[in-house]
Design a protein around this motif. Sequence first.
Motif, PDB file in Angstrom:
ATOM      1  N   LEU A 194       0.900  -1.264   0.023  1.00 56.11           N
ATOM      2  CA  LEU A 194       0.002  -0.037   0.092  1.00 56.11           C
ATOM      3  C   LEU A 194       0.904   1.100  -0.007  1.00 56.11           C
ATOM      4  N   ILE A 195       1.863   1.307   0.987  1.00 57.47           N
ATOM      5  CA  ILE A 195       2.691   2.613   0.925  1.00 57.47           C
ATOM      6  C   ILE A 195       3.591   2.818  -0.556  1.00 57.47           C
ATOM      7  N   THR A 196       4.107   1.715  -0.923  1.00 56.66           N
ATOM      8  CA  THR A 196       5.189   1.888  -2.351  1.00 56.66           C
ATOM      9  C   THR A 196       4.374   2.738  -3.114  1.00 56.66           C
ATOM     10  N   PRO A 197       3.252   2.506  -3.592  1.00 50.80           N
ATOM     11  CA  PRO A 197       2.561   3.144  -4.799  1.00 50.80           C
ATOM     12  C   PRO A 197       2.227   4.709  -4.412  1.00 50.80           C
ATOM     13  N   ALA A 198       1.684   4.795  -3.031  1.00 47.24           N
ATOM     14  CA  ALA A 198       1.537   6.196  -2.513  1.00 47.24           C
ATOM     15  C   ALA A 198       2.692   6.989  -2.339  1.00 47.24           C
ATOM     16  N   ILE A 199       3.836   6.624  -1.804  1.00 45.41           N
ATOM     17  CA  ILE A 199       5.061   7.319  -1.586  1.00 45.41           C
ATOM     18  C   ILE A 199       5.758   7.742  -2.924  1.00 45.41           C
ATOM     19  N   SER A 200       5.767   6.685  -3.788  1.00 44.44           N
ATOM     20  CA  SER A 200       6.671   6.724  -5.102  1.00 44.44           C
ATOM     21  C   SER A 200       5.903   7.796  -5.832  1.00 44.44           C
ATOM     22  N   VAL A 201       4.240   7.564  -6.191  1.00 48.45           N
ATOM     23  CA  VAL A 201       3.852   8.635  -7.138  1.00 48.45           C
ATOM     24  C   VAL A 201       3.801  10.018  -6.604  1.00 48.45           C
ATOM     25  N   LEU A 202       3.526  10.146  -5.294  1.00 50.74           N
ATOM     26  CA  LEU A 202       3.525  11.213  -4.386  1.00 50.74           C
ATOM     27  C   LEU A 202       4.632  12.160  -4.570  1.00 50.74           C
ATOM     28  N   SER A 203       5.916  11.349  -4.612  1.00 50.75           N
ATOM     29  CA  SER A 203       7.246  12.347  -4.403  1.00 50.75           C
ATOM     30  C   SER A 203       7.573  12.671  -5.894  1.00 50.75           C
ATOM     31  N   ALA A 204       7.073  11.853  -6.877  1.00 53.52           N
ATOM     32  CA  ALA A 204       7.378  12.289  -8.346  1.00 53.52           C
ATOM     33  C   ALA A 204       6.355  13.551  -8.561  1.00 53.52           C
ATOM     34  N   VAL A 205       5.275  13.480  -8.271  1.00 51.89           N
ATOM     35  CA  VAL A 205       4.518  14.756  -8.608  1.00 51.89           C
ATOM     36  C   VAL A 205       4.840  15.863  -7.936  1.00 51.89           C
ATOM     37  N   GLU A 206       5.557  15.639  -6.602  1.00 44.44           N
ATOM     38  CA  GLU A 206       5.911  16.845  -5.586  1.00 44.44           C
ATOM     39  C   GLU A 206       6.749  17.773  -6.593  1.00 44.44           C
ATOM     40  N   GLY A 207       7.675  17.023  -7.556  1.00 46.43           N
ATOM     41  CA  GLY A 207       8.398  17.940  -8.423  1.00 46.43           C
ATOM     42  C   GLY A 207       7.794  19.162  -8.875  1.00 46.43           C
ATOM     43  N   LEU A 208       6.640  19.256  -9.034  1.00 46.26           N
ATOM     44  CA  LEU A 208       5.766  20.308  -9.548  1.00 46.26           C
ATOM     45  C   LEU A 208       6.073  21.444  -8.627  1.00 46.26           C
ATOM     46  N   GLU A 209       5.904  21.120  -7.190  1.00 38.56           N
ATOM     47  CA  GLU A 209       6.210  22.336  -6.215  1.00 38.56           C
ATOM     48  C   GLU A 209       7.585  23.108  -6.538  1.00 38.56           C
ATOM     49  N   ILE A 210       8.484  22.188  -6.930  1.00 37.29           N
ATOM     50  CA  ILE A 210       9.866  22.950  -7.240  1.00 37.29           C
ATOM     51  C   ILE A 210       9.784  23.901  -8.262  1.00 37.29           C
ATOM     52  N   ALA A 211       9.002  23.691  -9.355  1.00 38.09           N
ATOM     53  CA  ALA A 211       8.731  24.405 -10.451  1.00 38.09           C
ATOM     54  C   ALA A 211       8.264  25.804 -10.126  1.00 38.09           C
ATOM     55  N   THR A 212       6.936  25.616  -9.233  1.00 38.90           N
ATOM     56  CA  THR A 212       6.341  26.825  -8.611  1.00 38.90           C
ATOM     57  C   THR A 212       5.594  26.334  -7.664  1.00 38.90           C
ATOM     58  N   PRO A 213       5.617  26.975  -6.411  1.00 40.97           N
ATOM     59  CA  PRO A 213       4.595  26.791  -5.531  1.00 40.97           C
ATOM     60  C   PRO A 213       2.963  26.695  -5.885  1.00 40.97           C
ATOM     61  N   ALA A 214       2.744  27.225  -6.815  1.00 42.00           N
ATOM     62  CA  ALA A 214       1.364  27.452  -7.200  1.00 42.00           C
ATOM     63  C   ALA A 214       0.960  25.978  -7.383  1.00 42.00           C
ATOM     64  N   PHE A 215       1.805  25.215  -8.002  1.00 49.40           N
ATOM     65  CA  PHE A 215       1.165  23.663  -8.119  1.00 49.40           C
ATOM     66  C   PHE A 215       0.746  23.034  -7.011  1.00 49.40           C
ATOM     67  N   LYS A 216       1.356  23.380  -5.512  1.00 51.86           N
ATOM     68  CA  LYS A 216       1.016  22.832  -4.538  1.00 51.86           C
ATOM     69  C   LYS A 216      -0.263  22.045  -4.310  1.00 51.86           C
ATOM     70  N   PRO A 217      -1.593  22.995  -4.479  1.00 53.34           N
ATOM     71  CA  PRO A 217      -2.741  22.300  -3.947  1.00 53.34           C
ATOM     72  C   PRO A 217      -3.093  21.315  -5.084  1.00 53.34           C
ATOM     73  N   PHE A 218      -2.421  21.136  -6.171  1.00 50.77           N
ATOM     74  CA  PHE A 218      -2.748  20.148  -7.316  1.00 50.77           C
ATOM     75  C   PHE A 218      -2.287  18.843  -7.185  1.00 50.77           C
ATOM     76  N   VAL A 219      -1.111  18.909  -6.097  1.00 48.02           N
ATOM     77  CA  VAL A 219      -0.302  17.645  -6.158  1.00 48.02           C
ATOM     78  C   VAL A 219      -0.959  16.466  -5.820  1.00 48.02           C
ATOM     79  N   ILE A 220      -1.689  16.396  -4.538  1.00 49.18           N
ATOM     80  CA  ILE A 220      -2.413  15.447  -4.114  1.00 49.18           C
ATOM     81  C   ILE A 220      -3.621  14.917  -5.286  1.00 49.18           C
ATOM     82  N   PRO A 221      -4.313  15.980  -5.795  1.00 53.42           N
ATOM     83  CA  PRO A 221      -5.345  15.469  -6.858  1.00 53.42           C
ATOM     84  C   PRO A 221      -4.851  14.634  -7.769  1.00 53.42           C
TER      85      PRO A 221
END
Length: 630
Positions: free
Chosen positions: A126-153
């Motif tokens: 259960l944890i592997t898919p959650a942490i892997s995909v979430l950590s990949a998508v969190e790269g959007l926050e590095i580009a601009t903090p404006a993406f932060k609300p969209f990371v989880i969706p």
Amino acid sequence: MQPANPNEAVHKQSLAALSIAAIGVVYGDIGTSPLYTLKEVFNPAHGISTSHENVLGVLSLVFWSLLIVVSLKYVVFIMRADNKGEGGIMALIALMQRVVSTDSKLRWPLLMLGLFGGSLFFGDGLITPAISVLSAVEGLEIATPAFKPFVIPIALGVLGGLFFIQRKGTATVGILFGPIMIGWFLTLGIMGVIKIFQYPAVLQALNPMYAANFFIEHKMHGFLALGAVVLALTGAEALYADMGHFGKHPIRAAWFLFVLPTLLLNYFGQGALLIQDPASAANPFYNMLPDWALYPMVGLATLATVIASQAVISGVFSVTRQATQLGFMPRMDIVHTSAREIGQIYVPVMNWAMLIGIVALILGFQSSSNLASAYGIAVTGTMAIDTILAFVVVRGMWKWSWAVTLTGMLFFLSIDLAFFSANSIKILQGGWFPLAIGLLVFTLMTTWKRGKEILAERQASASIALLPFLRGILDHPPIRVPGTAVFLTTNPDGVPHAMLHNLVHNKVIHETVMLLTVKVKDEPWVPETERVIVESLKNEFYRVTIYYGFKDEPDIPLALSRIKIKGNEFNLLETSFFLSRETLIATKVPGMAIWREKLFVSMARNGSSATAFFHIPTNRVIELGTQVEL
């Protein structure tokens, strides 16, 4: 020019093809660990600063952990302990039961230990898919903090889509797994080389003294840092568990020649960046990249983590089927999504249960850093159990001396337990979740196993001995009707309840009667030549035993079609299958606690029917009810 040995050329070609395929399936989990490992080690909450000595010390820990735990323990040693080419915790359990005698006092504790290790795998799944995909998508926050609300969706959308396509099968998209993961690992290596060239002194971390000095300097904080370092090892058991799909040689070749070097280059590249720019510790992986490469890398990382998640999902399906075959879980609906690959299966119940669990994890923990606090406890627990079972197996199979066996086990176990102890402080921070899932699955498996044993005991005590019954039929023959009757029974020496009910109510017996028992061996596959054993009894009664391995697909009509009775081939259209449908009642009779008996009754009621599980045509089945008090 012709090669000196054409077979050698073919072997090399197949080895290369299988190694590429293994990269796409086996290494997704461990291959996406650079996304979050060093980020978590230097998380400010852990109190480890990004000083020159600290970075080299942590890199040395990562390097030697990959070398000792993954390369030496799993790739070199444990992969030799295979069950006819198959690996994984269930294969180890089967091998253990083969080498440890039934009267040994160690057999039951080792079986429970193995089952708990297998149960922890579900929590890790259960944890592997959650942490892997979430950590990949969190790269959007590095580009601009404006993406932060969209990371989880976005992460939920990606994972939701992955689980919804499982019923369609993954054979088509699976063709792309190898090339995508090769591109991923090459990118990891290139990113690392660029940074290493900018600061070559980072390679000093190859010296294990930096790891030792790190522990001396930080003492307890240094020891607890292992709880984050272990993130670099997640997915190590997949090398062993997927051995049956590709073979040990392709997996080893892919690891030593490609995967390990590119992983190490990336980790050392991240280390070089951290020494030059300590502020990059917030996300060293994505901070290695120039601005123009950030969005393409988020896309590639998301694809890589989806592939890693697919490998875990497929692994859960496979372990579920193996546990069902070995009698630790009730029958479940299993859909084959590929006509060519028997390993391509879809288990609806597990699919939706995993999706619900992963959505709850992401919504509950909110970020990969928070999820990292829950990650590691299940992985390290399974690693320690693998070590114990593997050495029990090799002691029995290879006849190693006790001195060699205990020395090797204590060496690897001390490392496993160090990682487990460092992760144990995470229990209150979220590590309880995989432990709770593991405990739940363990309770279900042991309850089902014990419940089946009690059920068999109750049925055996109430059954009539078969041979005297057959003599009675010879003395007072009932009416025989044309055709073949197949009675499924777990007790080949007793009269099936369905036969008694049929004789009492219909006053007839078919001209040919088969008493059929299905047995699962503690090996992955059973050759077709050893599949069916037919024993002729009196008066056209036959005792038939069908053997399957724990990875075989049970298909009773197919197995029976390969035998002949009185020189005649089996004719499905002239055959009726009689099954007993037990109504189970929980009682206070000694056996299990009443709550476990009720749980067993519920599991039995919701399990898949024997008709579907054994591929028996429904229009050839007659079910007769019986009531059993547990």
